[in-house]
Design an enzyme around this catalytic site. Structure first.
Site, PDB file in Angstrom:
ATOM      1  N   GLY A 521       0.726  -1.362  -0.044  1.00 14.34           N
ATOM      2  CA  GLY A 521      -0.091  -0.048   0.042  1.00 14.34           C
ATOM      3  C   GLY A 521       0.703   1.077   0.232  1.00 14.34           C
ATOM      4  O   GLY A 521       2.092   1.325   0.422  1.00 14.34           O
ATOM      5  N   ARG A 522       0.366   2.288  -0.410  1.00 16.92           N
ATOM      6  CA  ARG A 522       1.039   3.498  -0.350  1.00 16.92           C
ATOM      7  C   ARG A 522      -0.165   4.588   0.335  1.00 16.92           C
ATOM      8  O   ARG A 522      -1.143   4.649  -0.246  1.00 16.92           O
ATOM      9  CB  ARG A 522       1.099   4.119  -1.776  1.00 16.92           C
ATOM     10  CG  ARG A 522       2.546   4.046  -2.481  1.00 16.92           C
ATOM     11  CD  ARG A 522       2.497   4.258  -3.813  1.00 16.92           C
ATOM     12  NE  ARG A 522       3.737   3.098  -4.266  1.00 16.92           N
ATOM     13  CZ  ARG A 522       4.867   3.668  -4.430  1.00 16.92           C
ATOM     14  NH1 ARG A 522       4.940   5.227  -4.321  1.00 16.92           N
ATOM     15  NH2 ARG A 522       5.637   3.130  -4.782  1.00 16.92           N
ATOM     16  N   GLY A 523       0.385   4.912   1.254  1.00 17.05           N
ATOM     17  CA  GLY A 523      -0.734   6.320   1.958  1.00 17.05           C
ATOM     18  C   GLY A 523      -0.097   7.350   2.383  1.00 17.05           C
ATOM     19  O   GLY A 523       1.181   7.863   2.147  1.00 17.05           O
ATOM     20  N   GLY A 526       3.716   7.612   3.563  1.00 16.82           N
ATOM     21  CA  GLY A 526       4.819   6.381   3.140  1.00 16.82           C
ATOM     22  C   GLY A 526       4.423   5.433   2.446  1.00 16.82           C
ATOM     23  O   GLY A 526       3.120   5.316   2.069  1.00 16.82           O
ATOM     24  N   VAL A 528       3.952   1.156   2.293  1.00 17.87           N
ATOM     25  CA  VAL A 528       3.794   0.242   3.257  1.00 17.87           C
ATOM     26  C   VAL A 528       4.520  -1.122   2.545  1.00 17.87           C
ATOM     27  O   VAL A 528       3.838  -1.427   1.392  1.00 17.87           O
ATOM     28  CB  VAL A 528       2.502   0.064   3.697  1.00 17.87           C
ATOM     29  CG1 VAL A 528       2.155  -1.245   4.808  1.00 17.87           C
ATOM     30  CG2 VAL A 528       1.901   1.219   4.278  1.00 17.87           C
ATOM     31  N   LYS A 542       6.061   0.410   7.307  1.00 19.45           N
ATOM     32  CA  LYS A 542       5.823   1.771   6.827  1.00 19.45           C
ATOM     33  C   LYS A 542       7.207   2.489   6.642  1.00 19.45           C
ATOM     34  O   LYS A 542       7.514   2.805   7.638  1.00 19.45           O
ATOM     35  CB  LYS A 542       4.739   2.403   7.485  1.00 19.45           C
ATOM     36  CG  LYS A 542       4.083   3.580   6.712  1.00 19.45           C
ATOM     37  CD  LYS A 542       2.825   4.134   7.039  1.00 19.45           C
ATOM     38  CE  LYS A 542       2.384   5.175   6.001  1.00 19.45           C
ATOM     39  NZ  LYS A 542       0.870   5.276   6.097  1.00 19.45           N
ATOM     40  N   ASP A 635      -6.470  11.657   9.574  1.00 15.71           N
ATOM     41  CA  ASP A 635      -6.618  11.034   8.185  1.00 15.71           C
ATOM     42  C   ASP A 635      -7.505   9.895   8.258  1.00 15.71           C
ATOM     43  O   ASP A 635      -7.156   8.938   7.933  1.00 15.71           O
ATOM     44  CB  ASP A 635      -5.402  10.898   7.612  1.00 15.71           C
ATOM     45  CG  ASP A 635      -5.327  10.577   6.072  1.00 15.71           C
ATOM     46  OD1 ASP A 635      -6.432  10.764   5.887  1.00 15.71           O
ATOM     47  OD2 ASP A 635      -4.262  10.075   5.500  1.00 15.71           O
TER      48      ASP A 635
END
Ligand SMILES: *[C@@H]1O[C@H](CO)[C@@H](O)[C@H](O)[C@H]1NC(C)=O
Ligand SMILES: *[C@@H]1O[C@H](CO)[C@@H](O)[C@H](O)[C@H]1NC(C)=O
Ligand SMILES: *[C@@H]1O[C@H](CO)[C@@H](O)[C@H](O)[C@H]1NC(C)=O
Ligand SMILES: *[C@@H]1O[C@H](CO)[C@@H](O)[C@H](O)[C@H]1NC(C)=O
Ligand SMILES: *[C@@H]1O[C@H](CO)[C@@H](O)[C@H](O)[C@H]1NC(C)=O
Ligand SMILES: *[C@@H]1O[C@H](CO)[C@@H](O)[C@H](O)[C@H]1NC(C)=O
Ligand SMILES: *[C@@H]1O[C@H](CO)[C@@H](O)[C@H](O)[C@H]1NC(C)=O
Ligand SMILES: *[C@@H]1O[C@H](CO)[C@@H](O)[C@H](O)[C@H]1NC(C)=O
Ligand SMILES: *[C@@H]1O[C@H](CO)[C@@H](O)[C@H](O)[C@H]1NC(C)=O
Length: 805
Positions: A521-523, A526, A528, A542, A635
């Site tokens: 994942g990208r959040g 950063g 992950v 992360k 967030d």
């Protein structure tokens, strides 16, 4: 239920106090009782008060059950500890105990769960009960009423021999790792198969006996191999006798003193003496030339000694250090093997140096030139030792020593082309060892829901042993899942989910993430990656985008966040801060995020959805309100709510705004924090003060998403729109439906996600919508707090439970 818990800090503090001022007079531990690490007063004392036994801190949250001299003066030499039960396996600072069972078995239990040490003793009959006592000799004994001893600490020494204690063939002394690390080290004082008492270095790379001097045979060393009783003792006056005829009297022989013989972490054996009102002195030692102790400096390095500065190691010319923190790793050559390449070589002379052992031959009556030639004829010859006319070609450079007292010279064989760059080492007296890192034991205990809470503790650490009173005020957010331990709980059933918060190295994470290859994942903040840690736990790592935040600041934030502990918050297991790299390590949640599940064709039924709504509200309420170190999430969105296998929601990425130190929590800044499109409260857009109500707003959007199955960022809003307009579209659509649809059933049917086929209650969905719409009010004061949300939802859940009951 909200039992008061003493924070660890205070525990350590009071424990430390109690070491210096032991006032406890507990002399006996009876069957069925235990000594607990949680109670600093749980200390067993010998009748004359000279010795104490109890839990001794060996690191952060790490304890060993130990016996020590009660008098503090001696601890300056770090010789106060005389025995440890579990030196290689420290136990946690909470819920660990030494327990004498009714059946006569003495157990050391870690964190109320695992037995790390046991005497495996049994009461002979029900009539004669066992008890544990610390004798005046420092011997901890388990004996029955007839004083028949079934177990004693004198039979299993660690690194210390007390007067009258027997050193036998089965019970050698083994040194500690280092001054701060009490676990078993590499040095051993033991009876060898030839009945001689010897000192051995048994390291990872080299094993060698260094006492008595290895070049002497037994009678040259004044020993006999004929007495096979293999026993040695130190008497109370300082007379040491061994069955191999080795004996000595301490320099203070006869004087009244507390004595102990210790195999120190530096490989020397010393007798320490202490008498009231005096300094602790060394009254005997086995090796007067510390550099003759093996294993200090690893291969290709030499030990040097200076009376003032002590020992140090230096690399042989042409070699460089293998490990900057550990000299026992030695040095590695800066050149290729002479066997692989045909380079010309030359010799460099170092006087007063020696490497013990590992010579191929002794060539007597040999000139220096002949000796060099013999070495050059062997491609793996690394140099020669030459004294008088004796020539020893060297294939290995081990046990090196460089000192004026050494006779003979070493000629190192080195590549000719770079000869000038090799300097004869100057003896530099640097510190030998880097200080060891402290042991840190994980702090997560038995997992159970709903029994953590915050506490405000006002603790009066009263007068101890007549010393002045100390008032300690501690306000602390209680960070543990501190379920009261059940007495008599199964001790062998180790909970698999033992987790800990610790620092990881970058290399460790690189390995665990397969070189950061499995992106999951990208959040915000950063990328992950999936990882498998060395203890087999699956983790999400992360990797934060670069920030300018200093390491200390980062660590402060991370430890705050890492200590937040709630069933509806994702567990943070650790972090890494090396150079510019900042990484956070979380538990891995299998079922992915709420967003993924809402968009997957698999149905997420209404009872699960309600559970998710309630759980995430609880998680947020906890970080907003329950914990004093309140944290804004900033967030909240469906992607940040993860689901475990029972669909228990876990809020992820909380505290990132703190860690990333993004601007926005103050008014001044231009680059204000931005959450995620579709979930952002109007405050962000209109530059208003940011409070926990921004999270409430975002949570409201998540609720709407949960009910309608429509994402605020997709589906409804295909047009280009501003950040807030998208969420507004979803909000106003629901508001509109609610306002115009007169019978409740109708408008709910229209807005609710059509996919779930199972049962549902209109009332519950209506409640979810009502709460959601309150949360997404424009004015932040009109929105409820997260704990109010929890209460409102609980109202419906409770009713539900009652109906079912
Ligand atoms: C030391 O102890 C041994 C054995 O117990 C004994 O034979 C010897 O006489 C003692 N030496 C002195 C000086 O007391
Ligand atoms: C062997 O040593 C022990 C302990 O020092 C001693 O008591 C015993 O007499 C010795 N035996 C012989 C045969 O010398
Ligand atoms: C050493 O060598 C010399 C001359 O080669 C010889 O005279 C002498 O006997 C030798 N000594 C020994 C001990 O071999
Ligand atoms: C050579 O070395 C040995 C032991 O290392 C020593 O006993 C001897 O005295 C040395 N010879 C000379 C001439 O120094
Ligand atoms: C103490 O030494 C042991 C044995 O080498 C090691 O496994 C352990 O990590 C060390 N502890 C610390 C805190 O360095
Ligand atoms: C890991 O990645 C780096 C950079 O992409 C690369 O240089 C390195 O060789 C990789 N190591 C392994 C073991 O794949
Ligand atoms: C939720 O999403 C995860 C990951 O995509 C998936 O493994 C799981 O089966 C989903 N559950 C449901 C009920 O859709
Ligand atoms: C932020 O804004 C509020 C209201 O506009 C004001 O009262 C407060 O002093 C400001 N804080 C800072 C740090 O500028
Ligand atoms: C949001 O919508 C309103 C009208 O509905 C429009 O005036 C405004 O410019 C939009 N905001 C953004 C950021 O696009």
């Amino acid at each position: 239920m909200n039992a008061m818990r003493i924070p660890l800090l205070l525990l350590c503090f009071s424990l430390a106090l109690s070491f210096s001022l032991t006032s406890s007079v507990r002399l006996t531990l009876h069957e069925g009782f235990s000594l607990s690490v949680d109670k600093p007063d749980d200390i067993l004392t010998s009748k004359d008060g000279a010795f104490s036994a109890g839990f001794y801190p060996v690191g952060e949250n790490a304890y060993c059950f130990a016996i020590w001299f009660s008098k503090p003066s001696c601890s300056i030499h770090n010789c106060a500890i005389v025995w440890m039960a579990n030196r290689d396996q420290p136990v946690n600072g909470r819920s660990s105990k030494l327990s004498l069972r009714k059946d006569g078995n003495l157990l050391l239990i870690d964190a109320g769960r695992t037995v790390v040490w046991a005497t495996a003793t049994k009461s002979s009959s029900g009539l004669s009960r066992m008890s544990l006592q610390l004798l005046d000799t420092g011997n901890l004994v388990l004996r029955d009423e007839q004083h028949i001893i079934s177990w004693q600490s004198f039979d299993s020494p660690t690194n210390t021999l007390l007067p009258l204690q027997k050193l036998t063939r089965n019970a050698p002394l083994v040194s500690s790792q280092s001054k701060n690390n009490f676990s078993s080290g590499y040095y051993k004082l033991y009876f060898d198969n030839d009945n001689l008492l010897r000192l051995l270095f048994d390291g990872p790379k080299i094993t060698s006996v260094y006492w008595p001097d290895p070049w002497l045979n037994s009678w040259q060393a004044g020993r006999t191999t004929y007495n096979d009783s293999r026993v040695a003792t130190l008497d109370p006056y300082g007379n040491f006798t061994s069955s191999d005829d080795f004996k000595f009297l301490t320099s203070d022989y006869g004087a009244e003193a507390q004595r102990r013989l210790v195999l120190d972490h530096d490989g020397n054996v010393r007798v320490y003496s202490w008498s009231e009102g005096e300094e602790c002195t060394v009254s005997w030692q086995a090796k007067s030339e510390p550099c003759t102790i093996h294993g200090i400096c690893g291969p290709n390095s030499m030990c040097t000694y200076h009376p003032k500065d002590g020992r140090s190691c230096i690399c042989a010319p042409g070699y460089e250090r293998e490990s900057l923190s550990d000299w026992t790793q030695g040095c590695k050559p800066k050149f290729n093997s002479f066997c692989d390449s045909n380079i010309e070589t030359e010799f460099v002379k170092l006087p007063h140096a020696d490497f013990h052992g590992y010579e191929t031959h002794l060539y007597k009556n040999c000139t220096l030139e002949e000796c060099k030639k013999r070495c050059l004829d062997m491609c793996n010859c690394l140099g020669i030792r030459y004294n008088d006319s004796d020539c020893f070609p060297k294939l290995k450079l081990l046990n090196g020593r460089h000192s004026p007292s050494v006779t003979g010279d070493i000629y190192f064989r080195l590549p000719k082309f770079s000869l000038s760059s090799y300097k004869i080492p100057k003896i530099a007296y640097a510190a030998l060892q880097c200080p060891g890192k402290e042991i840190v034991l994980p702090r997560t205990y038995a997992k159970t829901n709903g029994c953590w809470a915050i506490k405000i503790l006002l603790i009066f650490a009263g007068a101890m042993a007549g010393m002045e009173a100390t008032l300690v005020l501690i306000i602390c957010c209680l960070l543990y899942r501190n379920c009261p331990e059940k007495d008599g709980a199964p001790i062998d059933g180790y909970h698999a989910g033992l987790t800990g918060f610790r620092r990881f190295t970058y290399d460790e994470l690189k390995k665990a993430t397969w070189n950061f290859s499995k992106e999951i994942g990208r959040g915000s903040g950063g990328i992950v990656f999936k990882a498998v840690l060395s203890d087999c736990r699956v983790a999400a790592v992360k990797w934060l985008h670069e920030t300018n935040q200093g390491e200390n600041e980062f660590l402060a934030e991370v430890s705050t966040i890492g200590n937040l502990n709630h069933i509806n918050l994702i567990d943070m297991w650790g972090y890494c801060a090396e150079g510019k790299h900042r990484l956070l390590i979380y538990e891995f949640i299998e079922h992915g995020s709420l967003a993924e599940n809402l968009s997957s064709p698999n149905e997420l039924d209404w009872s699960k959805r309600f559970k998710i709504a309630l759980g995430s509200a609880r998680g947020l309420a906890y970080i907003h309100e329950e914990c004093l170190e309140w944290v804004l999430h900033c967030d909240v969105k469906a992607q940040n709510i993860l689901l475990d296998c029972t669909y228990q929601p876990k809020v992820a990425d909380f505290g990132l705004s703190k860690i990333l130190k993004r601007e926005g929590l103050t008014n001044s800044s231009l680059s204000r924090i931005r959450g995620t499109r579709g979930y952002m409260a109007p405050e962000w857009v209109y530059n208003m003060p940011i409070t926990s109500k921004v999270d409430v707003y975002s949570y409201g959007i998540v609720l709407l998403e949960l009910v309608t199955g429509k994402s605020p960022t997709r589906g409804l809003a295909n047009t280009e729109g501003g950040d807030e307009n998208e969420s507004k579209r979803l909000t106003s659509w629901v508001r509109e439906k609610k306002r115009t649809g007169v019978p409740t059933e109708t408008w709910i049917k229209e807005i609710m996600d059509p996919r779930p086929t199972g049962e549902f209650e209109n009332r519950k969905i209506e409640a979810l919508v009502a709460v959601a719409l309150q949360c997404v009010e424009e004015g932040r004061d009109a929105r409820p707090t997260m704990s109010q949300v929890v209460e409102m939802l609980l109202h419906y859940e409770d009713e539900d439970e009652m109906i079912r009951a």
